[in-house]
Motif scaffolding. Structure first.
Motif, short mmCIF file in Angstrom:
data_model
loop_
_atom_site.label_atom_id
_atom_site.label_comp_id
_atom_site.label_asym_id
_atom_site.label_seq_id
_atom_site.Cartn_x
_atom_site.Cartn_y
_atom_site.Cartn_z
N UNK A 10 -7.26 4.48 3.35
CA UNK A 10 -6.19 3.48 3.36
C UNK A 10 -6.35 2.41 2.28
N UNK A 11 -5.25 2.01 1.70
CA UNK A 11 -5.19 0.82 0.86
C UNK A 11 -4.72 -0.33 1.73
N UNK A 12 -5.13 -1.56 1.40
CA UNK A 12 -4.89 -2.68 2.29
C UNK A 12 -3.98 -3.74 1.69
N UNK A 13 -3.10 -4.26 2.54
CA UNK A 13 -2.31 -5.45 2.24
C UNK A 13 -2.74 -6.51 3.24
N UNK A 70 0.82 -1.22 0.00
CA UNK A 70 0.00 0.00 0.00
C UNK A 70 0.85 1.27 0.00
N UNK A 71 0.36 2.29 -0.69
CA UNK A 71 1.05 3.57 -0.73
C UNK A 71 0.29 4.60 0.09
N UNK A 72 0.97 5.69 0.43
CA UNK A 72 0.31 6.78 1.15
C UNK A 72 -0.76 7.38 0.25
N UNK A 73 -1.98 7.49 0.78
CA UNK A 73 -3.11 7.84 -0.09
C UNK A 73 -4.13 8.69 0.65
N UNK A 74 -3.73 9.88 1.08
CA UNK A 74 -4.66 10.78 1.74
C UNK A 74 -5.21 10.19 3.01
N UNK A 108 -9.64 -0.45 -0.79
CA UNK A 108 -9.10 -1.31 -1.85
C UNK A 108 -8.03 -2.25 -1.30
N UNK A 109 -8.12 -3.52 -1.69
CA UNK A 109 -7.08 -4.51 -1.38
C UNK A 109 -6.07 -4.49 -2.51
N UNK A 124 -12.93 -3.99 0.13
CA UNK A 124 -13.34 -4.56 1.41
C UNK A 124 -14.07 -3.48 2.21
N UNK A 125 -15.28 -3.81 2.68
CA UNK A 125 -16.03 -2.88 3.52
C UNK A 125 -15.46 -2.91 4.93
#
Length: 441
Positions: A138-141, A131-135, A213-214, A174-175
């Motif tokens: 969060x993006x998920x791993x 995951x990258x920094x995204x405001x 997002x995963x 993913x909710x």
């Protein structure tokens, strides 16, 4: 010497029942030792792999001992101090967001863990990316083990055991519903009534879902975590703050939030496994609760040694029984063949020839018994492996009970050597029989 070997083989064939019973004793002894050592070795291998997969032995995890004392919290200033310690290669704070996850009809109650990107780069990915920094979204791993935590709310079936177990999750949404009840001041203990209503509070709090997002999945089936970039998680938690109080962040004794981030834990990466104990002692003296896989590995090693000792002792008992059987067989053979021994000596056979004859017979029975014992042990391993695979619900065809070649060859060699040693006394006694006394009996 050739006629002695032929005579020994003839004697073995002549006394078939006695020979067979002796070989069976040797076979059972060898089978017991090989099967038990194989079980011990593979149990050790499996347990070691479990420990390694659950986390590196060079990592130390620290937790704050008190949430109400500012000097005991794991903060950015504390992280800076920890990074300056000797033998420390990296310090990675962990910030968690407690809540509920939903995806494809399956739910889970797992924390989202915010960690620095440098730490996620250590993880082995099965697919996707870090995951990258995204405001503040969060993006998920996700860890591969999360599939076991996700379950169908109606049937209680785990995703890992459903028909969708191999579905790709990377690229899906993913909710996630954040649990917004604020952490207490730290030292209070929940009352029974609090425990009874906890699930109800969580259910009431987990109503507002966001889609995350995963972007990646690790290849570790023991990894149940959900990772994201720690700075992005901070922004998300700030956005979800209630009356200035950030979910999951502790409060002081006056019920007010601290003016800094307090991390749930920190992961310390040590330069060498030999320095883990030393660094753990320093961290403990600094007032942190310390956990490391090296201690778990040492406990596992002690347990395995105990199991191997017990299994080895049982195998040794079977081996002793086999040795007694060999000594009994060879002594009986000597008593039965006294006249034959006297005749051989009168025909020119010397002491070494007589000794060699009995030692050769012992060695042959040991060789045959050793080979058959190893073969029987391999069949037992196949049966044990089948039962273990069924019990552990592993994929069909999985092989656990692998017997190393050194153990196979060593067992056969040991069988021959022990048999020769067991036959040494009867052989020596036979070689000392006087020809005239033997003929007169």
């Amino acid at each position: 010497m050739g006629y002695i070997i032929k005579l020994s083989l003839s004697n073995i064939k002549l006394r078939k029942l006695r020979t067979v019973l002796t070989i069976v004793g040797i076979m059972i002894g060898v089978m017991s030792i090989v099967a038990m050592l194989t079980t011990g070795l593979n149990a050790k291998k499996a347990m070691m792999e479990d420990v390694e997969k659950s986390g590196s032995t060079k990592e130390i995890i620290i937790y704050p001992q008190s949430l109400s004392r500012k000097d005991r919290l794991i903060t950015d200033s504390a992280i800076s101090k920890l990074e300056k310690l000797d033998h420390v290669d990296g310090v990675y704070p962990v910030l968690t967001a407690d809540g509920q996850e939903k995806i494809g009809g399956f739910i889970a109650w797992e924390n989202i863990e915010g960690v620095p990107t440098e730490y996620m780069n250590y993880l082995c990915l099965k697919e996707g990316a870090v995951p990258e920094r995204n405001g503040f979204r969060p993006e998920l791993l996700i860890g591969n083990g999360l599939r076991s935590s996700l379950y169908n709310e109606k049937t209680w079936q785990q995703l890992s055991k459903s028909v969708k177990k191999d579905d790709m999750l990377v690229g899906k949404k993913m909710d996630f519903a954040l649990r917004k009840d604020i952490e207490p001041s730290g030292e209070e203990t929940a009352s029974p009534s609090d425990a009874e209503t906890e699930s109800e509070e969580v259910g009431n709090a987990a109503q507002s879902f966001v889609k995350l997002s995963i972007v990646g999945e690790t290849d570790n089936e023991y990894d149940y975590s959900i990772y994201t970039d720690i700075d992005t998680l901070k922004m998300y938690l700030k956005k979800e703050a209630v009356e200035g109080k950030i979910p999951g962040q502790p409060l002081d004794k006056n019920g007010q939030p601290y003016n800094m981030w307090a991390y749930d834990r920190a992961i310390i990466r040590v330069d060498n496994v030999d320095n883990v104990k030393r660094v753990s002692k320093i961290l403990s003296d600094m007032g942190y609760e310390v956990v490391n896989n090296l201690e778990m590995l040492e406990n596992v090693t002690r347990t395995i040694r105990m199991v191997q000792f017990i299994l080895g002792a049982l195998g040794a008992i079977a081996a002793v029984v086999a040795v007694i059987g060999i000594v009994n067989t060879m002594m009986t053979a000597v008593y039965d063949r006294v006249r034959e021994i006297g005749l051989l000596k009168m025909l020119g056979a010397d002491v070494d020839d007589i000794s060699f004859m009995f030692l050769f017979e012992s060695a042959m029975m040991g060789l045959v018994g050793g080979i058959l014992g190893v073969g029987l042990a391999l069949l037992v391993d196949i049966y044990i492996n089948k039962r273990l695979v069924e019990f552990m619900e592993m994929p069909e065809g999985t092989w656990i009970m692998s017997t190393p070649m050194w153990l196979i060859l060593g067992a056969v060699a040991m069988s021959v050597v022990v048999s020769v040693l067991a036959g040494a006394f009867p052989a020596r006694w036979a070689s000392r029989i006087k020809p005239l006394e033997a003929i007169s009996k």
